[in-house]
Write an enzyme that holds these catalytic residues in place. Structure first.
Site, mmCIF file in Angstrom:
data_model
loop_
_atom_site.group_PDB
_atom_site.id
_atom_site.type_symbol
_atom_site.label_atom_id
_atom_site.label_comp_id
_atom_site.label_asym_id
_atom_site.label_seq_id
_atom_site.Cartn_x
_atom_site.Cartn_y
_atom_site.Cartn_z
ATOM 1 N N ASP A 17 -16.297 55.343 55.324
ATOM 2 C CA ASP A 17 -17.431 54.755 54.599
ATOM 3 C C ASP A 17 -17.605 55.407 53.227
ATOM 4 O O ASP A 17 -17.244 56.564 53.035
ATOM 5 C CB ASP A 17 -18.706 54.929 55.443
ATOM 6 C CG ASP A 17 -19.824 54.008 54.992
ATOM 7 O OD1 ASP A 17 -19.542 53.041 54.260
ATOM 8 O OD2 ASP A 17 -20.977 54.266 55.371
ATOM 9 N N ASN A 65 -18.893 43.007 58.624
ATOM 10 C CA ASN A 65 -18.444 43.015 57.222
ATOM 11 C C ASN A 65 -18.056 41.617 56.717
ATOM 12 O O ASN A 65 -17.964 41.389 55.511
ATOM 13 C CB ASN A 65 -17.268 43.987 57.015
ATOM 14 C CG ASN A 65 -17.645 45.461 57.115
ATOM 15 O OD1 ASN A 65 -16.838 46.296 57.531
ATOM 16 N ND2 ASN A 65 -18.874 45.809 56.726
HETATM 17 C C1 IPE Z 1 -18.946 50.667 58.806
HETATM 18 O O1 IPE Z 1 -19.373 50.792 57.501
HETATM 19 C C2 IPE Z 1 -17.751 49.754 58.861
HETATM 20 C C3 IPE Z 1 -16.513 50.283 58.300
HETATM 21 C C4 IPE Z 1 -16.344 51.491 57.821
HETATM 22 C C5 IPE Z 1 -15.410 49.372 58.300
HETATM 23 P P1 IPE Z 1 -20.544 49.885 56.919
HETATM 24 O O2 IPE Z 1 -20.718 50.300 55.498
HETATM 25 O O3 IPE Z 1 -20.254 48.453 57.160
HETATM 26 O O4 IPE Z 1 -21.771 50.321 57.826
HETATM 27 P P2 IPE Z 1 -23.338 50.257 57.542
HETATM 28 O O5 IPE Z 1 -23.631 48.875 57.056
HETATM 29 O O6 IPE Z 1 -23.647 51.283 56.501
HETATM 30 O O7 IPE Z 1 -23.974 50.587 58.850
HETATM 31 C C1 IPE Z 2 -16.395 51.325 53.534
HETATM 32 O O1 IPE Z 2 -17.024 51.475 52.316
HETATM 33 C C2 IPE Z 2 -15.428 50.162 53.552
HETATM 34 C C3 IPE Z 2 -15.856 49.044 54.387
HETATM 35 C C4 IPE Z 2 -16.939 48.999 55.098
HETATM 36 C C5 IPE Z 2 -14.985 47.898 54.438
HETATM 37 P P1 IPE Z 2 -18.303 50.616 51.900
HETATM 38 O O2 IPE Z 2 -17.813 49.394 51.179
HETATM 39 O O3 IPE Z 2 -19.180 50.377 53.050
HETATM 40 O O4 IPE Z 2 -18.988 51.604 50.863
HETATM 41 P P2 IPE Z 2 -20.554 51.852 50.671
HETATM 42 O O5 IPE Z 2 -21.104 52.213 52.013
HETATM 43 O O6 IPE Z 2 -21.123 50.588 50.131
HETATM 44 O O7 IPE Z 2 -20.605 53.006 49.709
HETATM 45 MG MG MG Z 3 -20.740 51.393 53.854
#
Ligand code: IPE
Ligand code: IPE
Ligand code: MG
Length: 246
Positions: A17, A65
């Site tokens: 993340d 996602n």
């Molecule tokens: C969790 O991250 C999913 C992945 C790392 C693929 P998210 O960014 O989607 O999770 P939330 O929304 O912060 O809970």
């Molecule tokens: C994790 O990074 C990747 C996926 C969930 C696909 P994020 O895209 O969630 O990054 P933040 O949480 O917005 O920083």
């Molecule tokens: Mg995230």
């Protein structure tokens, strides 16, 4: 420093993340964070293989996602395809078996093609399993398992009273992986976000503020060091655990 006398986790899972925040801090579009995050994936797979982990599961794309902006979903799918094409040789040369958990049918054809080829061509490899969680949700996966067991009951193959932790676990797509020992989440958030809800029952959890694009071999080692310093009791007393180790 890793402790050479303490066991390594057999199966490590990572919630990768913080890509978006990494990019935002630099005034870049979110996709640049995802691109840099793909480099961290390469490093961590290499480091895990060299360390001798049995399995590494990476949360790459959750069921939820799909609801992100269309352009971001498209860019993530393209990065996934690029990863599969570019890493194919290294994965095969290092005798890594590629697996996925999640709903593969929702992935676009341009991802499914190279993905299914590599799953097939790496199926006999046994040095490490790299499991990508794609279009994955823990609740979705539990509901699917419950559905299959219900179907078996209706078909007269199983009694409701026969359902237990063992055969329930056998219905999950993670049944081919060793027991989950360690879950790492980057970016400072302390939640599971629908990841491996059943499997994490007795996993150790490790949270780091490091954003995924900044994650490196050194951060992985810190997480494993922390794991090695913990006493896993599985409901027993500390004294019982120590006696069993003798
Ligand atoms: C969790 O991250 C999913 C992945 C790392 C693929 P998210 O960014 O989607 O999770 P939330 O929304 O912060 O809970
Ligand atoms: C994790 O990074 C990747 C996926 C969930 C696909 P994020 O895209 O969630 O990054 P933040 O949480 O917005 O920083
Ligand atoms: Mg995230």
């Amino acid at each position: 420093m890793l402790n050479p006398h303490a066991p390594l986790p057999r199966h490590v899972a990572i919630i990768m993340d913080g890509n978006g925040r990494w990019a935002k801090r630099r005034g870049l579009p979110r996709i640049e964070g995802h691109r840099k995050g793909a480099d961290s994936v390469r490093d961590v797979v290499r480091a895990s293989r060299e360390l001798g982990l049995r399995a590494l599961t990476l949360y790459a794309f959750s069921s939820q996602n799909w609801d992100r902006p269309m352009e971001e979903v498209r860019a993530l799918m393209e990065l996934l395809r690029d990863y599969l094409v570019e890493e194919r040789t290294e994965i095969l040369e290092n005798e890594i078996r590629l697996e996925t958990i999640g709903d593969r049918t929702r992935l676009p054809e341009f991802v499914r093609g190279p993905l299914e080829d590599l799953i097939r061509d790496s199926a006999e490899n046994d040095k490490m399993t790299l499991c990508l969680a794609l279009s994955y949700g823990g609740r979705e996966s539990l509901a699917a398992a419950a559905r299959r067991l219900a179907e078996a009951v209706v078909a007269g193959e199983l009694l409701p009273s026969d359902i237990d932790v063992r055969n329930f676990g056998q219905e999950l797509s993670t049944r081919m992986l060793p027991e989950l020992d360690l879950v790492i989440r980057t970016s400072g958030e302390q939640r599971l976000s629908n990841f491996l809800l059943w499997e994490a029952a007795y996993a150790e959890l490790y949270f780091t503020d490091t954003l995924w694009p900044d994650f490196s071999r050194a951060t992985l080692y810190q997480a494993i060091e922390s794991f090695q310093g913990r006493e896993r009791r599985f409901g027993l007393t500390s004294e019982q655990v120590r006696l069993r180790r003798l």
